[in-house]
Design a protein around this motif. Structure first.
Motif, PDB file in Angstrom:
ATOM      1  N   LYS A 102       0.839  -1.205   0.000  1.00  0.00           N
ATOM      2  CA  LYS A 102       0.000   0.000   0.000  1.00  0.00           C
ATOM      3  C   LYS A 102       0.873   1.255   0.000  1.00  0.00           C
ATOM      4  CE  LYS A 102      -3.971  -2.285   0.986  1.00  0.00           C
ATOM      5  NZ  LYS A 102      -5.004  -2.485  -0.001  1.00  0.00           N
ATOM      6  N   VAL A 140     -10.050   4.376   8.819  1.00  0.00           N
ATOM      7  CA  VAL A 140      -9.638   3.419   7.786  1.00  0.00           C
ATOM      8  C   VAL A 140      -8.186   3.056   8.053  1.00  0.00           C
ATOM      9  CG1 VAL A 140      -9.336   3.027   5.310  1.00  0.00           C
ATOM     10  CG2 VAL A 140     -11.184   4.510   6.110  1.00  0.00           C
ATOM     11  N   GLY A 149      -6.506 -10.194   1.847  1.00  0.00           N
ATOM     12  CA  GLY A 149      -7.781  -9.482   1.850  1.00  0.00           C
ATOM     13  C   GLY A 149      -8.280  -9.096   3.234  1.00  0.00           C
ATOM     14  N   VAL A 152      -7.470  -4.634   5.619  1.00  0.00           N
ATOM     15  CA  VAL A 152      -8.149  -3.336   5.678  1.00  0.00           C
ATOM     16  C   VAL A 152      -9.299  -3.383   6.679  1.00  0.00           C
ATOM     17  CG1 VAL A 152      -9.464  -1.638   4.346  1.00  0.00           C
ATOM     18  CG2 VAL A 152      -7.559  -2.863   3.277  1.00  0.00           C
ATOM     19  N   GLU A 178      -7.618   8.602   5.269  1.00  0.00           N
ATOM     20  CA  GLU A 178      -8.858   9.386   5.274  1.00  0.00           C
ATOM     21  C   GLU A 178     -10.021   8.520   4.775  1.00  0.00           C
ATOM     22  OE1 GLU A 178     -10.494  13.245   2.683  1.00  0.00           O
ATOM     23  OE2 GLU A 178      -8.625  12.257   2.172  1.00  0.00           O
ATOM     24  N   GLU A 184     -18.522   2.902  -4.712  1.00  0.00           N
ATOM     25  CA  GLU A 184     -17.269   2.346  -5.250  1.00  0.00           C
ATOM     26  C   GLU A 184     -17.459   1.905  -6.692  1.00  0.00           C
ATOM     27  OE1 GLU A 184     -16.224   0.108  -1.178  1.00  0.00           O
ATOM     28  OE2 GLU A 184     -14.982  -0.544  -2.873  1.00  0.00           O
ATOM     29  N   ILE A 271     -13.434   5.469  -5.470  1.00  0.00           N
ATOM     30  CA  ILE A 271     -14.647   5.950  -4.808  1.00  0.00           C
ATOM     31  C   ILE A 271     -15.028   7.267  -5.459  1.00  0.00           C
ATOM     32  CG2 ILE A 271     -15.655   6.810  -2.646  1.00  0.00           C
ATOM     33  CD1 ILE A 271     -14.427   4.592  -1.181  1.00  0.00           C
ATOM     34  N   GLU A 281      -7.558   1.788  -3.984  1.00  0.00           N
ATOM     35  CA  GLU A 281      -6.534   0.752  -4.141  1.00  0.00           C
ATOM     36  C   GLU A 281      -6.263   0.494  -5.613  1.00  0.00           C
ATOM     37  OE1 GLU A 281      -7.545  -3.289  -3.168  1.00  0.00           O
ATOM     38  OE2 GLU A 281      -9.562  -3.108  -3.921  1.00  0.00           O
TER      39      GLU A 281
HETATM   40  P1  AMP Z   1      -9.581  -3.678   0.157  1.00  0.00           P
HETATM   41  O1  AMP Z   1      -9.363  -4.835   1.106  1.00  0.00           O
HETATM   42  O2  AMP Z   1      -8.372  -2.870  -0.116  1.00  0.00           O
HETATM   43  O3  AMP Z   1     -10.308  -4.129  -1.073  1.00  0.00           O
HETATM   44  O4  AMP Z   1     -10.581  -2.672   0.916  1.00  0.00           O
HETATM   45  C1  AMP Z   1     -11.756  -3.170   1.478  1.00  0.00           C
HETATM   46  C2  AMP Z   1     -12.827  -2.146   1.430  1.00  0.00           C
HETATM   47  O5  AMP Z   1     -12.562  -1.089   2.361  1.00  0.00           O
HETATM   48  C3  AMP Z   1     -13.007  -1.404   0.119  1.00  0.00           C
HETATM   49  O6  AMP Z   1     -13.734  -2.128  -0.801  1.00  0.00           O
HETATM   50  C4  AMP Z   1     -13.757  -0.178   0.573  1.00  0.00           C
HETATM   51  O7  AMP Z   1     -15.130  -0.473   0.724  1.00  0.00           O
HETATM   52  C5  AMP Z   1     -13.183   0.091   1.929  1.00  0.00           C
HETATM   53  N1  AMP Z   1     -12.204   1.182   1.892  1.00  0.00           N
HETATM   54  C6  AMP Z   1     -10.893   1.110   1.638  1.00  0.00           C
HETATM   55  N2  AMP Z   1     -10.312   2.333   1.726  1.00  0.00           N
HETATM   56  C7  AMP Z   1     -11.288   3.205   2.040  1.00  0.00           C
HETATM   57  C8  AMP Z   1     -11.337   4.615   2.272  1.00  0.00           C
HETATM   58  N3  AMP Z   1     -10.242   5.373   2.223  1.00  0.00           N
HETATM   59  N4  AMP Z   1     -12.532   5.170   2.563  1.00  0.00           N
HETATM   60  C9  AMP Z   1     -13.650   4.407   2.644  1.00  0.00           C
HETATM   61  N5  AMP Z   1     -13.667   3.082   2.443  1.00  0.00           N
HETATM   62  C10 AMP Z   1     -12.506   2.470   2.143  1.00  0.00           C
END
Ligand code: AMP
Ligand code: GLY
Length: 419
Positions: A102, A140, A149, A152, A178, A184, A271, A281
């Motif tokens: 990341k 976050v 996975g 987050v 943030e 999405e 987003i 991401e």
């Molecule tokens: P990921 O595991 O990277 O796919 O992230 C999981 C989920 O977390 C994403 O699909 C988003 O719904 C949420 N997410 C990740 N980053 C943010 C962010 N900065 N603000 C709001 N939601 C986020």
């Protein structure tokens, strides 16, 4: 074209189904799965081994190798194929870090001026606490490395945020980011490291339960196109153009300038906020399950585009031809998913489902036993409906799903309902 597709999920089944539908190709999958095996030849192989994959690809005389999942990319399979002179769709190990780290992705975005959430990198719990003090819920937090996975967390609960940080800090830094509010969108961009060819946007449903409740999963369904996006931006093309110019092209240029050119599939996880489209991401591969709804909408040109990306000739490749159609996929998961899925149970009704018009059943985790098809993992099948409209595609997908029986099976009932 003789094409070798690496991977064993519904995403790879979708890639293979698209290539088969295009016609004129000879396709092999490694290792594939019980569903893929019904469509093309499969070869058992450890696809994370650069040596074994290169041996198979050179001896088999393939014109193109398509790498589906991230694990072989991270293991350097694309690098080995490149060294052996085999055209490969998928980035090098160094370029795949855009998904695996990341903080690497954040550095690229900062250099490229790509819009994304503000973030602080913390390496101790005190630093995490200070960053949380400086932000407001929802919090976050993202573990820096590939965390299957699970890295987050998005939560209003400060104690849960700190507990998440404590769990992942031993493995590396934590990004406190943030919170970005808005829907999405996933946009896939085929690239040869210089030029880009965007595909159609799709939306994924990450939560297990209807109404976006319950735990996060690998994805419980998806649909494409996104009519609300067209409304908001004037047209879907206007949205795609904006993402290409503000996200994809600057990122590809920054990767090349850093000496880690990215060729393959750049997955832009976005987003749509009130202050513009922002990146949450990047992935270095096709998304799962979004691929299952994007690829059925391509009429022709898919294999040529993948080969052009592999050979660095995307700038002169023919544009893809799209069908004026919609697609919806609903994932059927095993009881217990995403925790501890119950496996080994029989699946019936797949043939009846596939006999319906505009329906494809793609396999994610199935096995072929003496008693027929069985579930071998968490996400088992992807039922894909296509049609002239989203409503028709959705009706077909759910009609097909209703023909399939899996004891304890879980599926959302609201995929594409709001669209
Ligand atoms: P990921 O595991 O990277 O796919 O992230 C999981 C989920 O977390 C994403 O699909 C988003 O719904 C949420 N997410 C990740 N980053 C943010 C962010 N900065 N603000 C709001 N939601 C986020
Ligand atoms: N659909 C989310 C992913 O492929 O990462």
């Amino acid at each position: 074209m003789r094409i070798l597709v690496l991977g064993s999920g519904a995403r790879e089944h979708a890639i293979i189904a698209a290539l088969v539908a295009e016609g004129g190709h000879e396709i092999t999958a490694a290792p594939g799965n019980a569903g893929i095996q019904r469509d093309v030849e499969v070869v058992r192989l450890d696809i994370k081994s650069p040596e074994l994959v290169t041996e198979l690809a050179t001896e088999g005389g393939y014109d193109l190798v398509v790498i589906g999942p991230e694990a072989p990319l991270v293991a350097g399979v694309a690098d080995a194929l490149q060294r052996a002179g085999v055209p490969v769709f998928g980035p090098t190990q160094a370029a795949a870090r855009i998904e695996g780290s990341k903080s690497f992705a954040k550095d690229v975005m900062a250099r490229a001026g790509v819009p994304t959430g503000f973030d602080t990198t913390a390496t101790t719990l005190d630093e995490v606490r200070a960053a949380l003090d400086a932000s407001a819920p929802p919090f976050v937090l993202k573990a820096d490395g590939l965390a299957a996975g699970k890295g987050v967390i998005v939560t209003d609960d400060r104690a849960a945020a700190e507990a998440h940080a404590e769990q992942f800090l031993p493995d590396g830094p934590i990004l406190v980011e943030e919170f970005l509010a808005g829907p999405e969108v996933s946009l896939f961009v085929i690239t040869d490291g210089t030029d880009v060819m965007p595909l159609a946007p799709a939306q994924d449903y990450k939560r297990l339960g209807d109404g976006d409740t319950g735990p996060n999963t690998g994805g419980m369904g998806a649909y494409s196109p996104l009519p609300w996006l067209a409304e908001r931006f004037g047209s879907e093309q206007a949205f795609v153009d904006e993402v290409v110019s503000t996200v994809a092209l600057p990122t590809i240029r920054a990767m090349a300038e850093a000496g880690t050119p990215f060729a393959g599939l750049l997955y832009c996880g976005l987003i749509v906020t009130r202050s513009g489209v922002k990146v949450i991401e990047f992935n270095a591969r096709f998304g799962d399950p979004e691929t299952q709804v994007v690829l059925p909408r391509i009429e022709s040109g898919f294999a040529d585009a993948l080969l052009a990306a592999a050979q660095g000739t995307l700038g002169s490749a023919a544009p893809l031809v799209w069908r004026d159609s919609a697609a919806v996929t609903v994932v059927l998961a095993s009881e217990g998913y995403p925790g501890d899925p119950v496996t080994g149970r029989a699946i019936t009704g797949v043939e009846a489902a596939e006999a319906l018009e505009g329906v494809r059943v793609l396999h994610a985790a199935t096995g072929e036993g003496e008693q027929g098809l069985t579930a071998t993992g968490g996400r088992v099948l992807n039922v894909v409906g296509t049609g002239a409209t989203l409503a028709q595609a959705r009706d077909r997908a759910y009609d097909a799903l209703s023909r399939i029986e899996l004891q304890g099976g879980q599926a959302r009932t609201d995929i594409a309902a709001g669209a």
